[in-house]
Design an enzyme around this catalytic site. Structure first.
Site, PDB file in Angstrom:
ATOM      1  CG  HIS A  16     -40.125 -46.159   2.937  1.00 27.56           C
ATOM      2  ND1 HIS A  16     -39.522 -46.834   1.911  1.00 27.56           N
ATOM      3  CD2 HIS A  16     -40.564 -47.108   3.806  1.00 27.56           C
ATOM      4  CE1 HIS A  16     -39.592 -48.139   2.138  1.00 27.56           C
ATOM      5  NE2 HIS A  16     -40.227 -48.332   3.273  1.00 27.56           N
ATOM      6  CE  LYS A  40     -36.624 -58.722   5.548  1.00 27.66           C
ATOM      7  NZ  LYS A  40     -37.329 -57.437   5.506  1.00 27.66           N
ATOM      8  NE  ARG A  89     -47.004 -51.074   3.941  1.00 32.01           N
ATOM      9  CZ  ARG A  89     -45.869 -51.674   3.657  1.00 32.01           C
ATOM     10  NH1 ARG A  89     -45.357 -51.570   2.472  1.00 32.01           N
ATOM     11  NH2 ARG A  89     -45.242 -52.394   4.552  1.00 32.01           N
ATOM     12  CB  SER A 127     -39.045 -51.820  -0.820  1.00 31.69           C
ATOM     13  OG  SER A 127     -38.993 -50.644  -0.055  1.00 31.69           O
TER      14      SER A 127
HETATM   15  P1  ADP Z   1     -39.542 -53.412   7.198  1.00 29.90           P
HETATM   16  O1  ADP Z   1     -38.552 -54.259   6.484  1.00 29.90           O
HETATM   17  O2  ADP Z   1     -39.253 -53.155   8.628  1.00 29.90           O
HETATM   18  O3  ADP Z   1     -41.010 -53.745   6.901  1.00 29.90           O
HETATM   19  P2  ADP Z   1     -39.794 -51.262   5.327  1.00 29.90           P
HETATM   20  O4  ADP Z   1     -38.612 -50.567   4.769  1.00 29.90           O
HETATM   21  O5  ADP Z   1     -40.566 -52.105   4.383  1.00 29.90           O
HETATM   22  O6  ADP Z   1     -39.281 -52.005   6.577  1.00 29.90           O
HETATM   23  O7  ADP Z   1     -40.808 -50.230   5.973  1.00 29.90           O
HETATM   24  C1  ADP Z   1     -40.470 -49.438   7.082  1.00 29.90           C
HETATM   25  C2  ADP Z   1     -41.725 -48.852   7.668  1.00 29.90           C
HETATM   26  O8  ADP Z   1     -42.393 -48.061   6.695  1.00 29.90           O
HETATM   27  C3  ADP Z   1     -42.747 -49.869   8.158  1.00 29.90           C
HETATM   28  O9  ADP Z   1     -43.354 -49.357   9.320  1.00 29.90           O
HETATM   29  C4  ADP Z   1     -43.753 -49.922   7.036  1.00 29.90           C
HETATM   30  O10 ADP Z   1     -45.039 -50.286   7.498  1.00 29.90           O
HETATM   31  C5  ADP Z   1     -43.731 -48.474   6.584  1.00 29.90           C
HETATM   32  N1  ADP Z   1     -44.160 -48.332   5.196  1.00 29.90           N
HETATM   33  C6  ADP Z   1     -43.625 -48.907   4.103  1.00 29.90           C
HETATM   34  N2  ADP Z   1     -44.296 -48.553   2.986  1.00 29.90           N
HETATM   35  C7  ADP Z   1     -45.294 -47.725   3.388  1.00 29.90           C
HETATM   36  C8  ADP Z   1     -46.372 -47.042   2.713  1.00 29.90           C
HETATM   37  N3  ADP Z   1     -46.551 -47.180   1.402  1.00 29.90           N
HETATM   38  N4  ADP Z   1     -47.199 -46.282   3.470  1.00 29.90           N
HETATM   39  C9  ADP Z   1     -47.012 -46.195   4.815  1.00 29.90           C
HETATM   40  N5  ADP Z   1     -46.048 -46.825   5.506  1.00 29.90           N
HETATM   41  C10 ADP Z   1     -45.199 -47.580   4.809  1.00 29.90           C
END
Ligand code: ADP
Length: 166
Positions: A16, A40, A89, A127
């Site tokens: 992030h 969630k 990703r 996460s």
């Molecule tokens: P959500 O619950 O909406 O998936 P996240 O908190 O998991 O939210 O992720 C928010 C954004 O960050 C999403 O667009 C996700 O694809 C991106 N993201 C999460 N981890 C990575 C990573 N390792 N590299 C690039 N983008 C990421």
């Protein structure tokens, strides 16, 4: 350009933070939107997720952290955003992200979605996997900032003894 980067951030990872660093360099202002998703059960409350993000992004002067619930386009409109930022990703992200971007574009044609592809060193990182590794007391220092790692271990220990947020 004002951009909104929405997500759960439960909790924030180096993946992030990489997207925040790169998109804040492209935008005049970046608002990170922390989703309050009642469907969630998060490990951290939205206030805790915001605090961790504020701490992890303090070096970026044009980044603000806010919470939101409801429709992303409504939040983006309220922020006066031109663009929604999402990270991509693997191919598994693509289908969902494409559908969401197109749906949002129908609802609000003036706000576009901008995708940043993951930096290779974070391509695997989510996460969810960080929380899984931590649940087995694994080393998560490669995945999240030190303070976040401490908070995760603390919360998991609290959960094991029946305390902590639900
Ligand atoms: P959500 O619950 O909406 O998936 P996240 O908190 O998991 O939210 O992720 C928010 C954004 O960050 C999403 O667009 C996700 O694809 C991106 N993201 C999460 N981890 C990575 C990573 N390792 N590299 C690039 N983008 C990421």
């Amino acid at each position: 350009m004002r951009a909104v980067y929405p997500g759960s951030f439960d909790p924030v990872t180096f993946g992030h933070l990489d997207i925040i660093r790169r998109s804040s360099a492209l935008a005049d202002e970046l608002i990170v939107g922390v989703l309050i998703n009642r469907a969630k059960t998060p490990l951290f409350s939205s206030e805790e997720r915001v605090k961790m993000l504020v701490d992890a992004t303090k070096e970026f002067s044009n980044v603000k952290i806010e919470v939101f619930s409801g429709l992303l386009v409504d939040f983006a409109r309220q922020c006066g955003a031109d663009v929604i930022v999402r990270g991509l990703r693997a191919i598994t992200d693509f289908e969902y992200e494409l559908q969401m971007a197109q749906t949002n574009r129908i609802m609000e044609p003036s706000i576009d979605t901008m995708f940043l592809t993951t930096s290779l060193q974070y391509a695997y990182l989510s996460s969810t996997t960080v929380k899984e590794v931590a649940a087995y007391e694994g080393d998560i220092s490669h995945f999240v900032p030190e303070k976040v790692a401490e908070a995760i271990h603390r919360r998991i220990a609290e959960r094991k003894t029946g305390r902590g947020v639900q």
